[in-house]
Design an enzyme around this catalytic site. Structure first.
Site, short mmCIF file in Angstrom:
data_model
loop_
_atom_site.label_atom_id
_atom_site.label_comp_id
_atom_site.label_asym_id
_atom_site.label_seq_id
_atom_site.Cartn_x
_atom_site.Cartn_y
_atom_site.Cartn_z
N HIS A 110 0.84 -1.22 0.00
CA HIS A 110 0.00 0.00 0.00
C HIS A 110 0.87 1.27 0.00
CE1 HIS A 110 -3.39 -2.61 0.52
NE2 HIS A 110 -3.00 -2.99 1.71
N ASP B 130 -4.70 -8.22 -3.87
CA ASP B 130 -5.02 -8.04 -2.46
C ASP B 130 -6.26 -8.78 -2.00
OD1 ASP B 130 -5.08 -7.17 0.14
OD2 ASP B 130 -5.08 -5.04 -0.28
ZN LIG Z 1 -2.99 -7.02 2.53
#
Ligand SMILES: [Zn+2]
Length: 467
Positions: free
Chosen positions: A282, A333
């Site tokens: 991220h 993800d």
């Molecule tokens: Zn993750």
């Protein structure tokens, strides 16, 4: 893997410096690329060469997945009558509730469906950030590697390359003991070290599998564990990639500032010896100094556009980061939508929306300057660095992980090699991915995988049981 040497003639062969049209290449018995040439090599008989009539490109690397979350697809959205303020954290409560249901068999079925969809979408390797270690009651399985073995089994069913990233998760937050709903994730640091050792032995028998390290985040791991055991373990495993969630949410940054006196990216950069082995998953709310530090150290930014969009995480300033030399890759993800083109398209379009301008990425390498090609190549480059698998380019010595993009797909009709990846990224779907080869073996043919029906039936039965 393929068992015998295979010779191919690609109508258009993706190369680091552009394209070869046509391009001839040979794959050796181990499933690695042995040679590449523009014309028919001396001693080759055209009759013994398989024609790949399309755009042959390196397989995409998926650097971040939580495969069990494939089972939550479309089932984790808030209702209009929700009485709480919905956020990443309320979503996480629903995710935890689901994560505590799957048996090992269920988990393998969910992961196999996710990995199958990845292979069909053109992802040829995946980094599975794996934290479902324990039984639903929180007890260790009789084999503590039971759930990890299920990840490997699922990857084998799909035929996809796997970087298994066993997760260390020891607490609920900075200075807070684990919560009951996290019981499947929690391992002591000693149990973690044994698991990693066991997985290295296990991976030795699997050509497409390697093992990394994944301290979950500065929320879920104590700093003494990072500077102590994890750093020692990393030193003894010099080939292991290391992944950690960083700054997905503003609250996480605030908690880190309050608890450790530094932002999470800054803490990691200031207290650990970071290098190209590291991936920050991220990195959404890393600030300019942190992003500069990541670029200087060679840390990969693991961007997950669909999930970050779905959870309202925020926007990573990709243009500035790349202009400063930053390396990045993509991850599916939460796995509730698995499509390479969509992931890259969303990434680019969100940048354009945020900047109210036609975002263009600083180009890198000499493959071509069209944005589609730059997005594709940079994502492959960062993903390859993040997983530390021998992939990422169709050149001698790399594993033969490649896709044949269909020139008759509506998104690619009329495109030549210069703009083919613009066609894929800006108007394509997985239907453009006709054939997929992984480790030299044809895993997807004409859009179909030989095990797709069996994997789906098992997934269907599992979902019926779990939801
Ligand atoms: Zn993750």
């Amino acid at each position: 893997m393929s068992g015998s040497r295979q010779r191919y003639r690609a109508a258009h062969l993706h190369q680091p410096d552009g394209w070869r049209s046509p391009g001839y290449f040979e794959v050796d018995e181990r499933g690695y690329i042995a040679s590449v040439a523009s014309g028919l090599p001396a001693g080759w008989d055209e009759a013994g060469v398989e024609r790949l009539d399309g755009f042959v490109v390196p397989g995409m690397v998926n650097l971040h997945s939580h495969a069990h979350q494939r089972g939550l697809s479309g089932r984790s959205e808030p209702g209009a009558d929700s009485t709480v303020e919905e956020s990443f954290w309320t979503w996480r409560t629903r995710m935890y509730d689901f994560a505590n249901r799957p048996s090992p068999d269920d988990f393998e079925a969910l992961a196999a469906q996710a990995f199958l969809e990845m292979a069909k979408a053109g992802y040829t390797a995946v980094g599975e950030f794996h934290y479902l270690h324990n039984a639903p009651d929180g007890q260790s399985y009789s084999d503590p590697a039971e759930m990890s073995r299920r990840v490997v089994a699922a990857a084998e069913l799909a035929g996809i390359g796997l970087t298994l990233l066993p997760v260390l998760y020891t607490r609920a937050g900075i200075g807070r003991p684990p919560a009951p709903e996290q019981r499947r994730f929690i391992l002591s640091i000693d149990a973690y070290v044994s698991l990693v050792e066991r997985l290295h032995a296990l991976a030795a028998g699997h050509e497409l599998v390697n093992i990394g390290l994944a301290p979950h985040s500065l929320r879920a791991v104590a700093v003494e564990e990072l500077t102590g055991t994890i750093s020692s373990l990393a030193a003894t495993l010099p080939d292991a990639p290391i992944h950690i969630h960083v700054a997905e949410q503003v609250r996480e940054v605030d908690e880190c500032l309050a608890g450790l006196g530094e932002r999470p990216g800054a803490w990691l950069l200031n207290h650990l010896d970071l290098n190209e082995r590291w991936t920050f998953i991220h990195a959404t709310h890393c600030d300019a100094d942190e992003r500069r530090g990541m670029s200087a150290a060679g840390v990969v930014a693991g961007l997950c556009p669909t999930t970050e969009g779905g959870l309202g995480d925020g926007i990573f300033p990709l243009g500035d980061y790349v202009a400063a030399g930053g390396v990045w890759g993509i991850g599916s993800d939460s796995d509730y939508r698995i499509c390479v083109a969509e992931e890259l398209r969303l990434l680019a379009f969100v940048q354009r929306l945020a900047n109210a301008s036609l975002f263009v990425l600083s180009s890198r390498g000499s493959g071509g300057t069209q944005l589609g090609r730059q997005l594709y190549d940079q994502a492959v480059e960062g993903g390859t660095r993040a997983l530390r698998q021998p992939v990422g380019a169709l050149v001698p010595g790399r594993r033969a992980d490649f896709l044949v993009l269909d020139p008759d797909d509506p998104a690619l009709v009329g495109h030549g090699p210069e703009t083919a990846l613009d066609g894929l990224v800006f108007s394509g779907t997985s239907s453009a991915v006709r054939d997929v080869f992984i480790g030299g073996r044809r895993v997807v043919s004409e859009g179909h995988h030989p095990a797709e029906d069996a994997i789906f039936e098992r997934f269907r039965a599992t979902i019926a049981r779990l939801v």
